[in-house]
Enzyme design. Sequence first.
Site, PDB file in Angstrom:
ATOM      1  CG  HIS A  37      -0.114   0.137   2.502  1.00  0.00           C
ATOM      2  ND1 HIS A  37       0.469  -0.941   3.125  1.00  0.00           N
ATOM      3  CD2 HIS A  37       0.230   1.224   3.233  1.00  0.00           C
ATOM      4  CE1 HIS A  37       1.141  -0.530   4.186  1.00  0.00           C
ATOM      5  NE2 HIS A  37       1.014   0.790   4.283  1.00  0.00           N
ATOM      6  CG  HIS A 120       7.517   4.685   1.074  1.00  0.00           C
ATOM      7  ND1 HIS A 120       7.203   5.742   1.926  1.00  0.00           N
ATOM      8  CD2 HIS A 120       7.531   3.562   1.855  1.00  0.00           C
ATOM      9  CE1 HIS A 120       7.041   5.277   3.145  1.00  0.00           C
ATOM     10  NE2 HIS A 120       7.233   3.966   3.134  1.00  0.00           N
TER      11      HIS A 120
END
Length: 178
Positions: A37, A120
């Site tokens: 995620h 990220h």
Amino acid sequence: MPRLFTGLELPANTAFMLSMLRGGLKGARWIDPENYHITLRFIGDIDDRCADEIVSELDRIHRDPISVALDGLGSFGNGKPHALFARVKPVKELVELQAEQERVLQRIGLKPERRKYVPHVTLARLRGTSAHEAARWLSEHGDFQAPSFVAGRFVLFSAKATVGGGPYVVEEVYPLAA
């Protein structure tokens, strides 16, 4: 007490591409692809009353869908790497969504996030991996790119109080459709 955070989910094909990077690095604890995620805001351990307030306040955020692109790999930890990640291009819409969530959560009394937001996808947590080993792995895989995708929602995740890496549960869904 739930441990909460907000984030963007990844499409299955992007997660599959990232999962193909797994392996070849001593001391890496690879994240399961179903737990990939993009974190927007880590909230932490909170009581149920505060969780209800968070759910309600996040529901007031209205933004357009966001085009997301993964572009390269990196590591956190300077001289002593502790995580490998896929870079997410910090497009304006993504940064603004994260900043709005930060403001909303501070307004209801949560402490501000101390670290600068770096979008990220965490791929692995590292323990005992030298900077040289991490640099070698990154040089072998660092040109990673994936097709961009459109995030049509953000979610409120819960996690068990562990070292990190999942399993994560989607608690609430917030469509991105201003």
